[in-house]
Design an enzyme around this catalytic site. Sequence first.
Site, PDB file in Angstrom:
ATOM      1  N   CYS A  65      -2.851  -7.132   5.611  1.00 14.72           N
ATOM      2  CA  CYS A  65      -2.178  -8.344   5.106  1.00 14.72           C
ATOM      3  C   CYS A  65      -1.374  -9.089   6.154  1.00 14.72           C
ATOM      4  CB  CYS A  65      -1.283  -7.981   3.925  1.00 14.72           C
ATOM      5  SG  CYS A  65      -2.223  -7.483   2.477  1.00 14.72           S
ATOM      6  N   LYS A  95       3.378 -16.425  -1.732  1.00 17.81           N
ATOM      7  CA  LYS A  95       2.798 -15.206  -1.171  1.00 17.81           C
ATOM      8  C   LYS A  95       2.796 -15.235   0.360  1.00 17.81           C
ATOM      9  CE  LYS A  95       0.698 -11.540  -0.366  1.00 17.81           C
ATOM     10  NZ  LYS A  95       0.198 -10.366  -0.968  1.00 17.81           N
ATOM     11  N   ARG A 152      -6.929  -0.858   8.888  1.00 15.03           N
ATOM     12  CA  ARG A 152      -7.170  -2.251   9.271  1.00 15.03           C
ATOM     13  C   ARG A 152      -6.051  -2.723  10.206  1.00 15.03           C
ATOM     14  NH1 ARG A 152      -7.890  -5.049   3.577  1.00 15.03           N
ATOM     15  NH2 ARG A 152      -6.439  -3.381   3.043  1.00 15.03           N
ATOM     16  N   GLU A 155       0.864  -1.174   0.000  1.00 18.26           N
ATOM     17  CA  GLU A 155       0.000   0.000   0.000  1.00 18.26           C
ATOM     18  C   GLU A 155       0.910   1.237   0.000  1.00 18.26           C
ATOM     19  OE1 GLU A 155      -3.184  -0.115   2.827  1.00 18.26           O
ATOM     20  OE2 GLU A 155      -3.643  -2.185   2.328  1.00 18.26           O
ATOM     21  N   ALA A 178      12.290  -1.143  14.385  1.00 16.40           N
ATOM     22  CA  ALA A 178      11.618  -1.527  15.632  1.00 16.40           C
ATOM     23  C   ALA A 178      10.651  -0.421  16.045  1.00 16.40           C
ATOM     24  CB  ALA A 178      12.646  -1.761  16.734  1.00 16.40           C
ATOM     25  N   GLY A 179       9.572  -0.792  16.675  1.00 12.02           N
ATOM     26  CA  GLY A 179       8.592   0.198  17.108  1.00 12.02           C
ATOM     27  C   GLY A 179       7.344  -0.496  17.605  1.00 12.02           C
TER      28      GLY A 179
HETATM   29  C1  UDX Z   1       2.600  -6.056   2.927  1.00 12.58           C
HETATM   30  C2  UDX Z   1       3.741  -6.619   2.085  1.00 12.58           C
HETATM   31  O1  UDX Z   1       4.889  -5.771   2.219  1.00 12.58           O
HETATM   32  C3  UDX Z   1       3.326  -6.726   0.635  1.00 12.58           C
HETATM   33  O2  UDX Z   1       4.369  -7.290  -0.133  1.00 12.58           O
HETATM   34  C4  UDX Z   1       2.073  -7.592   0.551  1.00 12.58           C
HETATM   35  O3  UDX Z   1       1.624  -7.640  -0.771  1.00 12.58           O
HETATM   36  C5  UDX Z   1       0.974  -7.034   1.453  1.00 12.58           C
HETATM   37  O4  UDX Z   1       1.453  -6.886   2.778  1.00 12.58           O
HETATM   38  P1  UDX Z   1       1.584  -3.626   3.319  1.00 12.58           P
HETATM   39  O5  UDX Z   1       0.542  -4.251   4.172  1.00 12.58           O
HETATM   40  O6  UDX Z   1       1.179  -2.576   2.335  1.00 12.58           O
HETATM   41  O7  UDX Z   1       2.343  -4.739   2.459  1.00 12.58           O
HETATM   42  O8  UDX Z   1       2.627  -2.973   4.325  1.00 12.58           O
HETATM   43  P2  UDX Z   1       4.179  -3.026   4.644  1.00 12.58           P
HETATM   44  O9  UDX Z   1       4.871  -1.897   3.996  1.00 12.58           O
HETATM   45  O10 UDX Z   1       4.722  -4.378   4.428  1.00 12.58           O
HETATM   46  O11 UDX Z   1       4.137  -2.724   6.212  1.00 12.58           O
HETATM   47  C6  UDX Z   1       3.426  -3.581   7.099  1.00 12.58           C
HETATM   48  C7  UDX Z   1       3.488  -3.095   8.514  1.00 12.58           C
HETATM   49  O12 UDX Z   1       4.788  -3.315   9.048  1.00 12.58           O
HETATM   50  C8  UDX Z   1       3.182  -1.611   8.732  1.00 12.58           C
HETATM   51  O13 UDX Z   1       2.330  -1.489   9.864  1.00 12.58           O
HETATM   52  C9  UDX Z   1       4.554  -1.016   9.011  1.00 12.58           C
HETATM   53  O14 UDX Z   1       4.466   0.132   9.814  1.00 12.58           O
HETATM   54  C10 UDX Z   1       5.239  -2.162   9.732  1.00 12.58           C
HETATM   55  N1  UDX Z   1       6.705  -2.134   9.648  1.00 12.58           N
HETATM   56  C11 UDX Z   1       7.317  -2.189   8.431  1.00 12.58           C
HETATM   57  C12 UDX Z   1       7.458  -2.086  10.809  1.00 12.58           C
HETATM   58  O15 UDX Z   1       6.916  -2.046  11.920  1.00 12.58           O
HETATM   59  N2  UDX Z   1       8.826  -2.078  10.717  1.00 12.58           N
HETATM   60  C13 UDX Z   1       9.469  -2.130   9.519  1.00 12.58           C
HETATM   61  O16 UDX Z   1      10.696  -2.125   9.522  1.00 12.58           O
HETATM   62  C14 UDX Z   1       8.692  -2.193   8.347  1.00 12.58           C
END
Ligand code: UDX
Length: 436
Positions: free
Chosen positions: A262, A206, A332, A150, A254-255
Site C-alpha cells: 500500500c 484513503k 510486496r 495487514e 526509524a529504521g
Molecule cells: C497501511 C496503512 O497503515 C493502512 O491503514 C492501509 O489500509 C494500508 O496501508 P499496512 O501496509 O498493512 O497498512 O502496513 P503498516 O502497518 O502501515 O506499515 C507499513 C510499513 O511501514 C511497514 O513496512 C512498517 O514496517 C513500516 N513502518 C511502520 C515503519 O518503518 N515505521 C513505523 O513507525 C511504522
Amino acid sequence: MKLSVIGCGYLGAVHAAAMASIGHEVVGIDVDERKIAALSVGEAPFFEPGLPEILQQGIASGNLRFTTDMSEARGAKVHFVGVGTPQQKDGYAADLTYVNGAFEALAPYLSPGDVVAGKSTVPVGTAADLAPLVERTGATLVWNPEFLREGFAVKDTIDPDRLVVGVPQDESGEIAADVLREVYHPAVAKGTPFLVTDLATAELVKVAANAFLATKISFINAMAEIAEATGADVTQLADAIGHDVRIGRRFLGAGIGFGGGCLPKDIRAFAARAEELGRGESVGFLREVDAINLRRRERAVTLVLDALDHDIVGKRVTVLGAAFKPHSDDIRDSPALDVAVRLRGLGAEVTVTDPQAIENARRQHPQLTYVADRDEALRNADAVILVTEWDEYRRNLSPEHAATLTTGRIMIDGRNGLDAAAWRAAGWTYVGMGRP
Ligand code: UDX
C-alpha cells in the site's frame, strides 16, 4: 443482508469473511481459480491472524461461499469491489485495469436499487468515471475506502476506527448511505464515527491517510539521517517529540523504512494523479518521502559493509526477516528483502529467515538462501541484520544465546527494535539506525 464481494485478495477475502461473521450472507467472487478453491475450503491464501477461523465459521454456517462465476453477484443488495490497483509497470500511476474490468463484468448483474461500494484505493476521480456504468442499471455507486492494516485486518474490518462512505449528492446517495449503515451495524451501533462525504472526498481520504503515515515515517527517518551526522539518538528524539499529543509516538519508528502493498504505491499514484490535475507541486513532498524511504535501505547496507570493514565478499550475513512487517507473510516491496538482495549483490553469502514469509520470498528471489529455523539461520554468521521486527528476533532472542550460534558478534538493528545496551554488554558490536 445479501452481499457480494468482487476481488478476493487481501482486502476482499477479509471483507467477505468479516461480513459473514457479522451475520450477512456473502458471496466472494474472483477470477483466480486457485484462490477461490482455497477460500472455499476455508483456507486463507495468505497469513492473516484470525482469518482462517472466520472463513471456516462462515462456510460452515452457510453464510459464506466463494465462486469464479460473476453471475452469482445477482440478487445481492450491496456489491463491494475490492480488486487490486497496483503501480503501473512503466510509471508511477495506479493501474486501473482490474477495477475497470471488475465493474464491466459486474454491471450486467446489477438491479435497480442495488448499491455498488468501491473499496479499492483509486486515484481521485475514478468513481465519477465509473458512475454512469453503474447508474445505467439503476444501481447507486458509493466509495467506501478500507483502512485495514495487514496483521490486524480482521479486527480493522469488523471494528474499524472510522467508516467513510462517499455518495452521490442526491437522494440516491442518502439512501445508499443508510444501506451501508445497516451493513456495518455492529460498528455503527457502538458509535464508530460514520462519515458521509462526496465521492471525491472519500477517494482522497484513503490516499491522504496513507500519504500522512508515509510522511510520518520518512520524517523520523530524515531525523535519523541528521542524527547520524551529529551523534544524536533518533529513538530518544522520537520518544521526546512523541509525548506531544499533537505529534504522537506511533509511526515514528526509524529504521529501514516502509514497504508493503500500500504505502509505496499509494504515495506514487497520488503524486502521479496530482500531476494530472495540474497540482503536482501540492504533493511534491511525496517524492522526497519516497526518496528518504529508499535511502534508508541503502544506509542499512552501508552499515553492514562498515561493520565488516568493507570485506564482505564471501562473508556470511544472516538476515532476520523477509516480510515487509511482522505478523504478515507479505513481501510486496519489502525493505527487508531489498536489503538482503543488495547484500548478496555485494558478494555476501546471505541467509534469510522469517517465521511466515519464506515461501513467498523464495518464489520472488530464488537466488537467496532460506532457512526456516532461526537458530539454524544464525549458525556461523559473520554478521546479523534485523530487518523485520518479529518477536522471535526482537523480544525472544537473547544476545547471549545468539552469541553461542554466530561466528561474528555484529548485530545491525534495521528496525531499532533491540536493547542496545544488552547486546553490547553481551559482547556484540550493536549498530542501530540513527543511533550512536
Ligand atoms: C497501511 C496503512 O497503515 C493502512 O491503514 C492501509 O489500509 C494500508 O496501508 P499496512 O501496509 O498493512 O497498512 O502496513 P503498516 O502497518 O502501515 O506499515 C507499513 C510499513 O511501514 C511497514 O513496512 C512498517 O514496517 C513500516 N513502518 C511502520 C515503519 O518503518 N515505521 C513505523 O513507525 C511504522
